[in-house]
Design an enzyme around this catalytic site. Structure first.
Site, PDB file in Angstrom:
ATOM      1  N   SER A 197      44.813  -3.770  57.500  1.00 42.42           N
ATOM      2  CA  SER A 197      43.407  -4.054  57.526  1.00 42.42           C
ATOM      3  C   SER A 197      42.498  -2.866  57.530  1.00 42.42           C
ATOM      4  O   SER A 197      43.137  -1.993  58.241  1.00 42.42           O
ATOM      5  CB  SER A 197      43.174  -5.240  58.728  1.00 42.42           C
ATOM      6  OG  SER A 197      41.678  -5.253  59.068  1.00 42.42           O
TER       7      SER A 197
ATOM      8  N   TYR B  17      44.425  -6.203  68.008  1.00 44.93           N
ATOM      9  CA  TYR B  17      44.537  -6.105  66.492  1.00 44.93           C
ATOM     10  C   TYR B  17      44.103  -4.717  65.879  1.00 44.93           C
ATOM     11  O   TYR B  17      45.005  -4.431  64.867  1.00 44.93           O
ATOM     12  CB  TYR B  17      43.374  -7.050  66.075  1.00 44.93           C
ATOM     13  CG  TYR B  17      43.548  -7.431  64.500  1.00 44.93           C
ATOM     14  CD1 TYR B  17      44.582  -8.255  63.864  1.00 44.93           C
ATOM     15  CD2 TYR B  17      42.756  -7.035  63.397  1.00 44.93           C
ATOM     16  CE1 TYR B  17      44.648  -8.371  62.390  1.00 44.93           C
ATOM     17  CE2 TYR B  17      42.655  -7.163  62.182  1.00 44.93           C
ATOM     18  CZ  TYR B  17      43.641  -7.929  61.626  1.00 44.93           C
ATOM     19  OH  TYR B  17      43.784  -8.004  60.259  1.00 44.93           O
TER      20      TYR B  17
HETATM   21  N1  LIG Z   1      42.099 -13.022  55.838  1.00 42.48           N
HETATM   22  C1  LIG Z   1      41.489 -11.783  56.025  1.00 42.48           C
HETATM   23  O1  LIG Z   1      40.240 -11.566  56.056  1.00 42.48           O
HETATM   24  C2  LIG Z   1      42.473 -10.710  56.433  1.00 42.48           C
HETATM   25  C3  LIG Z   1      41.551  -9.406  56.377  1.00 42.48           C
HETATM   26  C4  LIG Z   1      42.176  -8.028  56.251  1.00 42.48           C
HETATM   27  C5  LIG Z   1      43.692  -8.306  56.716  1.00 42.48           C
HETATM   28  N2  LIG Z   1      44.387  -9.367  56.437  1.00 42.48           N
HETATM   29  C6  LIG Z   1      45.719  -9.423  57.066  1.00 42.48           C
HETATM   30  O2  LIG Z   1      46.266 -10.249  55.520  1.00 42.48           O
HETATM   31  C7  LIG Z   1      47.666 -10.673  56.416  1.00 42.48           C
HETATM   32  C8  LIG Z   1      47.752 -12.178  55.889  1.00 42.48           C
HETATM   33  O3  LIG Z   1      46.532 -12.826  56.282  1.00 42.48           O
HETATM   34  P1  LIG Z   1      46.014 -14.439  56.012  1.00 42.48           P
HETATM   35  O4  LIG Z   1      44.616 -14.384  55.977  1.00 42.48           O
HETATM   36  O5  LIG Z   1      46.604 -14.612  54.708  1.00 42.48           O
HETATM   37  O6  LIG Z   1      46.690 -15.164  57.038  1.00 42.48           O
HETATM   38  P2  LIG Z   1      47.498 -16.552  57.031  1.00 42.48           P
HETATM   39  O7  LIG Z   1      46.763 -17.468  55.786  1.00 42.48           O
HETATM   40  O8  LIG Z   1      47.600 -17.136  58.385  1.00 42.48           O
HETATM   41  O9  LIG Z   1      48.889 -16.304  56.634  1.00 42.48           O
HETATM   42  C9  LIG Z   1      49.872 -15.643  57.392  1.00 42.48           C
HETATM   43  C10 LIG Z   1      51.217 -16.378  56.949  1.00 42.48           C
HETATM   44  O10 LIG Z   1      52.224 -16.115  57.780  1.00 42.48           O
HETATM   45  C11 LIG Z   1      52.949 -16.940  58.183  1.00 42.48           C
HETATM   46  N3  LIG Z   1      53.513 -16.680  59.521  1.00 42.48           N
HETATM   47  C12 LIG Z   1      52.992 -16.357  60.822  1.00 42.48           C
HETATM   48  N4  LIG Z   1      53.767 -15.973  61.730  1.00 42.48           N
HETATM   49  C13 LIG Z   1      55.130 -15.980  61.104  1.00 42.48           C
HETATM   50  C14 LIG Z   1      56.316 -15.761  61.316  1.00 42.48           C
HETATM   51  N5  LIG Z   1      56.529 -15.457  62.782  1.00 42.48           N
HETATM   52  N6  LIG Z   1      57.270 -15.679  60.771  1.00 42.48           N
HETATM   53  C15 LIG Z   1      57.230 -16.263  59.493  1.00 42.48           C
HETATM   54  N7  LIG Z   1      55.919 -16.495  58.727  1.00 42.48           N
HETATM   55  C16 LIG Z   1      54.875 -16.205  59.747  1.00 42.48           C
HETATM   56  C17 LIG Z   1      52.279 -18.277  58.140  1.00 42.48           C
HETATM   57  O11 LIG Z   1      52.758 -19.352  58.149  1.00 42.48           O
HETATM   58  P3  LIG Z   1      53.420 -20.053  59.165  1.00 42.48           P
HETATM   59  O12 LIG Z   1      52.360 -20.358  60.338  1.00 42.48           O
HETATM   60  O13 LIG Z   1      53.807 -21.350  58.870  1.00 42.48           O
HETATM   61  O14 LIG Z   1      54.687 -19.255  59.728  1.00 42.48           O
HETATM   62  C18 LIG Z   1      51.282 -17.796  57.149  1.00 42.48           C
HETATM   63  O15 LIG Z   1      51.810 -18.424  55.936  1.00 42.48           O
HETATM   64  C19 LIG Z   1      47.383 -10.450  57.902  1.00 42.48           C
HETATM   65  O16 LIG Z   1      48.374  -9.428  58.299  1.00 42.48           O
HETATM   66  C20 LIG Z   1      46.070 -10.288  58.067  1.00 42.48           C
HETATM   67  O17 LIG Z   1      46.035  -9.506  59.365  1.00 42.48           O
HETATM   68  C21 LIG Z   1      43.623 -10.536  56.404  1.00 42.48           C
END
Ligand SMILES: NC(=O)c1ccc[n+]([C@@H]2O[C@H](COP(=O)([O-])OP(=O)(O)OC[C@H]3O[C@@H](n4cnc5c(N)ncnc54)[C@H](OP(=O)(O)O)[C@@H]3O)[C@@H](O)[C@H]2O)c1
Length: 261
Positions: A151, A165
């Site tokens: 991020s 974070y």
């Molecule tokens: N969204 C944003 O604006 C943004 C911005 C900058 C960076 N990011 C980064 O991008 C990445 C993805 O973000 P996102 O928005 O796509 O989040 P998300 O929709 O919550 O996706 C995260 C995924 O990881 C899985 N997960 C969580 N804990 C887990 C575990 N212990 N074992 C296996 N699977 C696990 C979750 O499914 P389950 O809960 O079913 O396991 C979910 O499918 C993250 O690292 C986030 O910090 C996001």
């Protein structure tokens, strides 16, 4: 060789922890469309199977693995099941993480419990599956690709209770450089993509506030919030032969935000 062939992932196998999430599913579907067989990993089997079905409906090849990758045996099993089904692992894309907006605390009083949760969700979840995948890559001796989803917060502070974070994504950035250094001798490259806000359920509550959203858009030179598809081009670059001489890099995907800091 035609230049676009260097982006082709035919015959490659990608393990995607978090492949059931907003960003991870977009990357899983995108890498599959470029030819990779994808292993979609998450704890909720319904969400995992939904992405597997989408990939299959588009003519791709996907395996779903229900696993908690913050548990060492689960992370290992996810990689083992991928190798058992697809024969190898060439790519890992670490898309588990987040939680920033859920635990906001003043830096001087950041509670240990929430600190540990954020570190498990963002750092342990990156460490354990990568170790398992890279052991398989080293054994196969065919090189490989590691792509971490970090991020912009790994590089920028924010006056909003984000201590854990910011520190966790800083750790992911440091691991990206460290792993790149250590695993280059195995022809394994390690890079990271660092988005700013991407329009996903994780940040939906924040973006629902029109003043907050307008404030973000105002700070971004390209004047919009990111979409999950905005990550695809860079992901394809870092996961393919096109990036053969690129390692240890952290690419911000932020509409120019970091350029203004
Ligand atoms: N969204 C944003 O604006 C943004 C911005 C900058 C960076 N990011 C980064 O991008 C990445 C993805 O973000 P996102 O928005 O796509 O989040 P998300 O929709 O919550 O996706 C995260 C995924 O990881 C899985 N997960 C969580 N804990 C887990 C575990 N212990 N074992 C296996 N699977 C696990 C979750 O499914 P389950 O809960 O079913 O396991 C979910 O499918 C993250 O690292 C986030 O910090 C996001």
């Amino acid at each position: 060789m035609r230049v676009l062939d260097r982006f082709n992932l035919d015959g490659r196998v990608a393990v995607i922890p978090g492949g059931s999430g907003a960003i991870g599913s977009s990357l899983a579907i995108g890498l599959a469309a470029a030819g990779a067989k994808v292993s979609v990993i998450g704890r909720n089997s319904d969400r995992v199977e939904e992405v597997v079905k989408t990939v299959a409906d588009q003519g791709g090849d996907a395996l779903g693995v229900t696993a908690d990758v913050t548990i060492e045996t689960d992370a290992q099993r996810a990689v083992d099941e991928t190798v058992a089904s697809f024969g190898q692992v060439d790519i890992i894309v670490n898309a588990v993480g987040g939680g920033a907006g859920e635990v906001l605390h003043h830096a001087e009083a950041y509670p240990q419990k929430d600190w540990d949760w954020i570190f498990d969700l963002n750092v342990r979840s990156t460490l354990l599956p990568t170790q398992a995948a890279v052991r398989a890559m080293i054994e196969a001796d065919e090189g490989g690709r590691v792509l971490n989803i970090s991020s912009v917060r790994g590089q920028l502070g924010i006056n909003a209770g984000y201590s854990a974070y910011v520190a966790a994504k800083g750790a992911v950035d440091s691991l990206t450089r460290q792993w790149a250094t250590e695993w280059a001798k195995h022809s394994i490259t390690v890079n990271a993509i660092s988005p700013t806000f991407v329009d996903t359920p994780q940040v939906a509550m924040l973006l629902d506030d029109p003043d907050f959203k307008a404030g973000i858009i105002n700070r971004v030179p390209l004047r919009r919030i990111g979409e999950t598809d905005d990550l695809l081009g860079a992901a394809l670059l870092f996961c393919s032969d096109a990036s053969a001489f690129i390692t240890g890099q952290i690419l911000t995907i932020d509409g120019g935000l970091t350029a203004t800091q």
